[in-house]
Design a protein around this motif. Structure first.
Motif, short mmCIF file in Angstrom:
data_model
loop_
_atom_site.label_atom_id
_atom_site.label_comp_id
_atom_site.label_asym_id
_atom_site.label_seq_id
_atom_site.Cartn_x
_atom_site.Cartn_y
_atom_site.Cartn_z
N SER A 156 0.80 -1.22 0.00
CA SER A 156 0.00 0.00 0.00
C SER A 156 0.84 1.27 0.00
CB SER A 156 -0.91 0.02 1.24
OG SER A 156 -0.13 0.12 2.43
N GLY A 157 2.16 1.13 0.09
CA GLY A 157 3.01 2.31 0.19
C GLY A 157 3.38 2.64 1.62
N TYR A 158 2.99 1.79 2.55
CA TYR A 158 3.26 2.03 3.98
C TYR A 158 4.75 2.11 4.26
CZ TYR A 158 3.41 1.13 9.05
OH TYR A 158 3.67 1.20 10.39
N LYS A 159 5.15 3.07 5.10
CA LYS A 159 6.51 3.20 5.61
C LYS A 159 6.48 2.97 7.12
CE LYS A 159 8.45 4.47 1.69
NZ LYS A 159 9.46 3.64 1.01
N SER A 160 7.56 2.42 7.65
CA SER A 160 7.61 2.09 9.07
C SER A 160 7.25 3.28 9.96
CB SER A 160 9.00 1.60 9.45
OG SER A 160 9.19 0.26 9.06
N PHE A 161 6.41 2.99 10.95
CA PHE A 161 6.00 3.92 12.00
C PHE A 161 5.28 5.14 11.46
CE2 PHE A 161 9.96 1.80 13.45
CZ PHE A 161 9.36 0.97 14.39
N SER A 162 4.66 5.02 10.26
CA SER A 162 3.94 6.15 9.70
C SER A 162 2.63 6.43 10.44
CB SER A 162 3.68 5.95 8.21
OG SER A 162 2.96 4.76 7.97
N TYR A 163 2.28 5.58 11.40
CA TYR A 163 1.13 5.86 12.27
C TYR A 163 1.51 6.85 13.37
CZ TYR A 163 3.41 2.22 15.12
OH TYR A 163 4.32 1.46 15.84
#
Length: 408
Positions: A15-22
């Motif tokens: 999905s394009g997620y990068k680490s710790f983007s939350y």
């Protein structure tokens, strides 16, 4: 078909997620510029014909692809700051690179010995638990990489366009003399563990010790407990006698997750024929590794995919295709620079051979997890291996052992 070579390996559901983007960078955690996950260096692609590339794609589509040993984190650009970076306890997973790696499962060994949140020496219980929890927290916030605990998880990950993440540790120093800590680690999802990482511990001898006394009484108890729990056992960094003792004591097959053949390069980091044959005789598997300046040979003293595959072919000739796999032991970033920064912590001196070799800036053709298995399979196809034998080496052999070792 000419555009096939330029297309990425089978795309996962990324999905394009990068680490710790939350979290909020700079507020919730310190920002560190990270290395590029793709095309960081001009590592070469194994050249194959269009027809061979199509066959490579079919193998990735139809068979399980499992890395027996890697570190799928992204290193910071400035490695002079690496120890400070590690003290924050956040490893950034290379999701973008993994999405085009073709992997269905990876034994990821976190940062175990370099989890130095509270200690400069590493291998402390609190630090390892912190490391596991932080990494799995990040993984829980995305959907492409899934925490793997069973063989069914691996099969389902492939079916669903995901990657099964198998939490592994390269040594057991952190359990000290507490056998029940193995149960705790199993409960936290650890499914593969080494006996010793270079330095000896309460279980046995590591490869850099001047004398290897073999598996201790406590080590024998730990091996039996790991058998009962369903934790796969690894002796990659263990001394020769400790490795032989572990193979003998274990009720189940074991792994040498990342090593090569000492017969080709005189390094303690590689395994003598005696250990490789004992592992195979018990049903186990050796994964060939590619960490910089490890799987060299006299014919190929400049480390590249060619020297790496020479170790593969030697082991296949020694014990048969059913007992050899791949544990590249690569990462996203400057692996050579990381070794330079962590020479003492990673026992680099003990891992080097006694023959002269050319130091390389990266291992050409197998530099990171994104390119490792695509190039391995291309090399095997190019050199005439059958689909059946390739399927065994890139995943089937590992799954066979896991079905014997894991609880389910």
């Amino acid at each position: 078909m000419t555009d096939l070579k330029d297309a990425p390996m089978q795309q996962k559901k990324y999905s394009g997620y990068k680490s710790f983007s939350y979290l909020e960078p700079g507020t919730d955690y310190k920002v560190w510029p990270l290395s590029a996950e793709l095309n960081r260096v001009p590592s070469r692609r194994v050249e194959v014909s269009d027809e061979q590339e199509a066959r490579v794609r079919r193998i990735f589509r139809d068979h399980l692809i499992i890395s027996l040993h890697d570190h799928c984190f992204v290193a910071p650009e400035d490695l002079s700051q690496f120890l400070e970076f590690r003290r924050w306890g956040r490893d950034f997973t290379g999701y973008e690179g993994l999405s085009v790696s073709g992997l269905d499962a990876v034994f990821d060994n976190l940062m175990n010995g370099t989890a130095m949140i509270t200690s400069r020496g590493g291998w402390k219980w609190d630090d390892v638990i912190y490391d596991i929890g932080m990494r799995l927290s990040d993984i829980a916030h995305q959907e492409m990489v899934v925490h793997c605990k069973t063989t069914e998880d691996i099969v389902n990950a492939k079916r669903n366009g995901q990657i099964a993440f198998i939490v592994s540790l390269e040594g057991a120093a952190m359990i000290e003399n507490e056998l029940d800590r193995l149960d705790i680690l199993y409960g936290l999802g650890v499914r593969c563990m080494g006996i010793a990482y270079s330095e000896g511990n309460a279980l046995g001898g590591g490869l850099k010790e001047p004398r290897d006394g073999g598996l201790t009484t406590f080590g024998r108890q730990a091996v039996k407990r790991m058998n009962k729990l369903g934790i796969a056992i690894d002796v990659s960094h263990s001394g020769d006698q400790t490795s032989l003792d572990t193979i003998e004591v274990s009720d189940k097959p074991i792994f040498i997750t990342h090593a090569g053949a000492r017969a080709l390069w005189n390094s303690n980091r590689l395994k003598p024929d005696e250990v490789i044959k004992a592992c195979a005789a018990k049903g186990g598997v050796i994964g060939i590794e590619a960490a910089p300046h490890t799987t060299l040979t006299e014919r190929h003293s400049r480390h590249s995919i060619e020297s790496f595959m020479e170790h593969f072919e030697y082991c296949v000739n020694l014990v048969g295709i059913d007992h050899v796999a791949f544990g590249p032991d690569v990462l996203f970033g400057d692996h050579v620079g990381l070794h330079d920064a962590l020479t003492e912590a990673l026992s680099i001196g003990a891992s080097r051979g006694h023959l002269s070799y050319e130091k390389v800036p990266y291992v050409d053709g197998i530099e990171n997890p994104a390119e490792a298995f695509p190039n391995i399979v291309r090399w095997l196809v190019k050199h005439g291996y059958s689909d059946e034998d390739i399927a065994k080496a890139v995943g089937g052999n590992v799954m066979r052992v896991l079905k014997e070792v894991w609880y389910r």
